[in-house]
Scaffold this active site. Structure first.
Site, mmCIF file in Angstrom:
data_model
loop_
_atom_site.group_PDB
_atom_site.id
_atom_site.type_symbol
_atom_site.label_atom_id
_atom_site.label_comp_id
_atom_site.label_asym_id
_atom_site.label_seq_id
_atom_site.Cartn_x
_atom_site.Cartn_y
_atom_site.Cartn_z
ATOM 1 N NE ARG A 1 9.438 -24.961 -2.712
ATOM 2 C CZ ARG A 1 9.563 -26.227 -3.070
ATOM 3 N NH1 ARG A 1 10.028 -26.544 -4.271
ATOM 4 N NH2 ARG A 1 9.224 -27.202 -2.236
ATOM 5 C CG HIS B 1 10.420 -30.914 1.760
ATOM 6 N ND1 HIS B 1 10.648 -29.573 1.547
ATOM 7 C CD2 HIS B 1 9.133 -31.132 1.400
ATOM 8 C CE1 HIS B 1 9.541 -29.017 1.072
ATOM 9 N NE2 HIS B 1 8.614 -29.943 0.968
#
Length: 619
Positions: free
Chosen positions: A286, A263
């Site tokens: 995000r 990730h």
């Protein structure tokens, strides 16, 4: 169905979903977990649970569909980002995951009283489909998993002859009869090796991502390159692949073990830069508009690209440390997460762009230039990294704003490989590819669900979809099995009241006939539990006295006026050692209450209370 006994290995969301599905049909259930507490990595999930075509999406006007979610999943799984997908790319487990996603969300809402009333768009998704509760109060993984934990624990108390929970039980062996049918397990406990038998076994032990920290681990064997990089991980120490290996010992097959997800946004604590077990920055940060910047203050990728894509860009660009930045508009959409990360010391709020530039060690002019380019890309839908204007949030970006900022780094997060299962969660034999009778798998220990790369929000979804799928398969299978398990005790009902963040409560009734839930009702403040005065420590300490106990070998923490000695407890803490050490010698009440119910200390850690905080010390 009466009298059928099912064994579930693993107390995360997958295991709990399987357990509740089985008990709703009248089976008795024994749940084994090798840790001191249930929850596993499921409680750490930060963004939410995916669902396409859900009631929540319909209320929000999101025109999503299971087919579109299936396409997004296939593109992530295969790496085919654009153009037509070949017929061979579409795969059965991906279809099960996506086409049963809305039902999974509805099951959580209807059976356990959770709101899940807002959605975010994460990287690789065509629509906002990652569900969480708008009221906040807990990470979605904690909120969902804890509801199932509490329900199962209450059942164990009410009907101990039918439901049993065994912690600190590391399963070492699957038992089989002379036909190859799985009939039970052997596990290690403080009392030595123990055996429990049953009609079927569900493996839900999680993945093997913690192996990046352990020589000789399954992860080192299948991805030595990641092990040699000495990458950090978000995984708890329990994620070592035990369930996969015990199934392989009796001939279970595996798929995709080398498919390990790194990730892009593990959160780095500036005070602990070498810590290798990290918190994860939710993809929803995000999704709400956060952008990624390199050490020079420049963007370098599509911030909402898939996880493998963003991680690859970070490595190839090679201009760290990288930072995740949200302006005030972006932060408003995910305020609870930002406040929590700030409390943990892994995110910082600054009041102006000049302060952000100083924090990054660059000039305000450089940051201003980046913001102006970003605004222009949004206006003209011309992002050179391919981020569509419709995915932007928080525009226009300007220095005259406040910001949340965090240092982020690639981190081993999820293992896509695991046991070979079919679309009914049967574990398949490595040679014959036929189901091993009585053995099922769900969650991260099962492979092939996500292909080469998992989309954000699909981990919790996989747990619920395939946990329920395993449970339903067990229900059908045990009808064909003749054994002498204890009577199911059908007909009794357990009522559970689940407090909600807005002061209301949900009433849930669980019985052999299924689960029903009542509408939210205003709840009166709960009376405090009456502790036994003869056993409750009466010593009082000031914060100054508590502050002296601030090392790993001598660690005290204050929680809601109670002083706890966490020196030993931190090794069992589901959130890991760092979560405790961040507050060593301090009052952690505010951050504790953000992610826990207030009865958690009394319920799970009362033995660690050494006294109370002096009233004057609270001022």
């Amino acid at each position: 169905m009466s009298g059928k006994h099912v064994i579930v290995i693993g107390g995360g969301l997958a295991g709990l979903s399987a357990a509740h599905t089985c008990l709703q049909a009248g089976c008795s259930v024994t749940l084994l977990d090798k840790e001191a507490f249930l929850g596993g990595n499921s409680t750490k999930a930060t963004s939410g649970i995916n669902g396409a075509g859900s009631r929540t999406q319909q209320k929000l006007g999101v025109p999503d569909s299971a087919q579109k979610f299936f396409e997004d999943t296939v593109r992530s799984a295969t790496g085919i980002k654009k153009g037509d997908l070949p017929e061979s790319a579409w795969y059965e487990l991906g279809k099960v995951l996506t086409y049963e996603s809305a039902d999974a969300v509805h099951w959580i809402q209807d059976c356990f009283g959770l709101a899940l009333d807002t959605t975010s768009r994460l990287g690789g998704h065509s629509f906002p489909r990652t569900h969480r509760s708008v009221s906040g109060g807990k990470f979605p993984g904690m909120e969902i998993t804890y509801a199932l934990i509490e329900a199962f624990e209450n059942l164990c108390k009410e009907q101990p002859g039918k439901y049993k929970l065994v912690n600190r039980a590391r399963v070492t062996k699957l038992l089989t009869d002379n036909t190859g049918r799985v009939t039970g397990v052997q596990y290690d406990s403080k009392k030595g090796p123990q055996t429990v038998t049953g009609s079927a076994v569900v493996i839900a032990t999680g993945g093997y991502g913690a192996g990046v920290l352990e020589a000789g681990s399954l992860l080192q064997k299948v991805r030595k390159d990641l092990y040699d990089k000495k990458l950090p991980t978000t995984n708890g120490k329990h994620c070592t692949g035990d369930g996969i290996m015990i199934a392989q010992d009796i001939g279970g097959g595996s798929v995709g073990l080398d498919d390990v997800q790194v990730h892009p946004t593990g959160l780095v604590n500036p005070k602990l830069p070498n810590e290798r077990t990290l918190f994860l920055a939710a993809g929803a940060l995000r999704g709400e508009g956060g952008i990624l910047l390199d050490r020079e203050g420049n963007r370098f990728c599509n911030d909402l690209g898939t996880r493998d894509y963003v991680t690859g860009k970070m490595w190839s660009h090679n201009k760290g440390p990288y930072r995740l930045v949200l302006n005030s508009k972006c932060s408003e959409g995910i305020a609870w997460h930002c406040a929590h990360y700030c409390g943990r010391g892994v995110m910082k709020k600054v009041e102006h762009g000049n302060d952000l530039a100083k924090e990054m060690g660059i000039s305000p002019q450089a940051l201003k230039a980046t913001f102006e380019k970003y605004n222009e890309y949004f206006k003209n839908d011309s992002d050179p990294y391919g981020k569509p204007a419709t995915f932007y949030r928080g525009n226009p970006w300007t220095l005259d704003d406040s910001f949340h900022v965090a240092i982020v780094t690639p981190v081993v997060h999820y293992t896509m490989g695991g046991l070979h299962i079919d679309n009914k969660a049967n574990v398949l034999n490595a040679k014959s590819k036929s189901p091993i009778p009585g053995l099922y798998a769900a969650g991260e220990c099962a492979g092939g669900v996500h292909g080469r790369n998992r989309l954000g929000g699909s981990a919790l979804l996989e747990c619920v979809v395939f946990g329920r799928k395993a449970g339903k398969s067990v229900i059908e299978y045990v009808k064909t099995v003749n054994d002498s398990a204890p009577a199911a005790g059908a007909g009794s009902v357990v009522t559970i009241t689940i407090p909600q963040a807005d002061g209301t409560s949900i009433t849930v009734q669980i019985s052999g006939n299924g689960v029903s839930s009542g509408a939210p009702a205003a709840s009166a403040p709960a009376a405090p539990a009456q502790a036994d005065a003869s056993t409750t420590p009466t010593e009082e300490y000031t914060l100054k006295e508590v502050a002296k106990h601030n090392t790993e070998k001598d660690c005290w923490v204050v929680v809601n006026g109670e002083v706890l000695d966490c020196t030993e407890f931190m090794h069992d803490h589901p959130g890991g050692k760092m979560a405790i050490m961040t507050f060593a010698g301090k009052d952690a009440s505010e951050e504790f209450n953000m992610v826990h119910d207030k009865n958690v200390v009394e319920k799970y850690a009362s033995d660690y209370i050494v006294g109370k905080l002096k009233p004057s010390a609270k001022l």
